[in-house]
Design an enzyme around this catalytic site. Structure first.
Site: not given
Length: 450
Positions: A209, A212, A231, A234, A359
């Site tokens: 989130c 938060c 979320c 929150c 990579d």
């Protein structure tokens, strides 16, 4: 227009003419020449255009192509960079290549590399930004997804009046408060899903989130970190969508049917991820005052574009050439292959040059294990890092005797002709794709250029 820009424009156009007509190439070099003579030449070339910038990790090229096709329905010719050469020099080349036209509305739709948004925005004054998604991609170059988004934000902040048309299903795109007008698009599936509470798999990036740092949950997760997020800690949640897909009607690797509002749309390409690209294009088209019928007509006309499920006929084979470059994109292509109803052969070409990302560990995040092994009758493994991909496929359960190693493009093309199936899918990284197309052009299998 001053003498410096006049000289730069002449030199760039001359080099483009020679490279395009004689050498059958030239997607970025003319731009390099023009920028060497006048670093701000793009400002001169773009000053009369209403510019749309398309950026994000995956889907830029297809989204750009669909937007262009739609806008042509109403406004005639649209300037764009169709080859996917999306850094500043490639964009300059697109303007140099453009011939004067009598377009009803001078519009440029530009695919722009995420790290180039700021420098391009300084010069072209965009009226619209289109944001597709943010996933891990070439971490040696971009870093984590938040670093990538910050690069894009730096560009958007230079154009506070431009409309931002963003994927509302990506939580990162509503995480920064911007003064720009905003339009969000996404999937809005039937209302009985509103009580769902699911999490993304543990290795999914971008699911914290932004408010938060709690793990985001989903009422509906479409793929990776995209979906109707919320979320539980929150209350942060997906923004209100302006445009949405309500149903996937049918799909296979060569066709998608889906519903937006009360109308069904069709595009001649597969993969759920391409529905997001079509939805982004739809949102832009509506912003430019196209109606649903004009958009539907444009989508029905869409053609395969360079390296994005590009269809090639060779020997008696139907070949789908597909660019793969990061874990999420690879996984979605593998999911698309599982919608294939016929047997097929698989070709994998893995390079690790700068443009690919040096990579190659990302191939281990692709779920090759989930492929229908019985459908895949033979595998060709090529590219500079063929041994890495060969080992990855063995770990996924494919037998060594199923696989043929192809040391170069000549061998790849020779072996494709011998494959036991009519359908062939080639999954290739960027530089391997360019190299293979060059060899195919030399052999007259495809036309030279893009």
């Amino acid at each position: 227009m001053n003498l410096k820009s006049d000289v730069a424009k002449f030199a760039g156009k001359s080099s483009y003419w020679f490279l395009h007509n004689v050498l059958k190439g030239g997607t970025s070099f003319p731009g390099k020449i023009a920028m060497k003579l006048d670093p701000d030449i793009l400002n001169t070339l773009a000053q009369n255009y209403e510019t749309v910038i398309v950026t994000g990790t995956n889907g830029k090229t297809m989204t750009t192509a669909l937007i262009v096709e739609a806008l042509r329905e109403k406004y005639g010719e649209v300037l764009t960079n169709p080859s996917g050469s999306n850094m500043q020099q490639g964009i300059v080349t697109a303007f140099l290549a453009n011939k004067k036209s009598k377009a009803k509305r001078p519009i440029a739709v530009l695919e722009v590399d995420e790290a180039n948004v700021k420098m391009v925005t300084k010069l072209v004054k965009p009226s619209v930004f289109v944001l597709t998604n943010i996933f891990r991609d070439q971490m040696d170059r971009y870093g984590e997804i938040y670093t990538t988004y910050n690069k894009i934000i730096e560009g958007i902040k230079l154009a506070p009046d431009a409309t931002v048309i963003a994927n509302g299903d990506a939580s990162i795109f509503s995480s920064v408060d911007l003064p720009n007008p905003k339009i969000f698009y996404g999937f809005k599936l039937p209302s009985d899903h509103s009580q769902n509470d699911v999490k993304a798999p543990v290795n999914t990036d971008g699911v914290l989130c932004p408010e938060c740092d709690h793990i985001l949950h989903y009422h509906d997760r479409i793929y990776a970190n995209l979906g109707d997020f919320f979320c539980p800690n929150c209350g942060y949640r997906r923004p209100e969508l302006t445009y949405s897909v309500s149903e996937i009607i049918d799909q296979d690797p060569n066709h998608l049917s889906f519903r937006m509002g009360t109308k069904d749309y069709h595009i001649n390409i597969g993969g759920t991820y391409n529905i997001y690209n079509a939805l982004a294009a739809y949102s832009v088209a509506r912003h430019f005052d196209l109606d649903d019928e004009e958009i539907a007509n444009a989508f029905a006309k869409n053609k395969r574009v360079f390296g994005r499920q590009e269809l090639i006929q060779y020997a008696d084979k139907d070949i789908d050439l597909i660019l793969v470059k990061n874990p999420v994109g690879l996984d979605e292509v593998l999911h698309m292959l599982n919608t294939e109803k016929d047997d097929y052969s698989l070709v994998t070409l893995l390079n690790a040059n700068h443009a690919d990302g040096i990579d190659t560990s990302w191939i281990w995040d692709g779920q090759f294990e989930d492929l229908n092994h019985e459908q895949i009758k033979q595998i060709l493994v090529g590219g500079q890092r063929w041994h890495d991909m060969g080992f990855r496929l063995e770990v996924a359960g494919f037998l060594p005797e199923q696989m043929t190693t192809c040391p170069d493009n000549e061998a790849v093309i020779e072996e494709i002709a011998k494959l036991p199936t009519k359908k062939v899918y080639i999954l290739s990284t960027y530089t391997a794709l360019l190299s293979l197309r060059k060899t195919m052009a030399e052999k007259k299998i495809i036309k030279a250029g893009m």
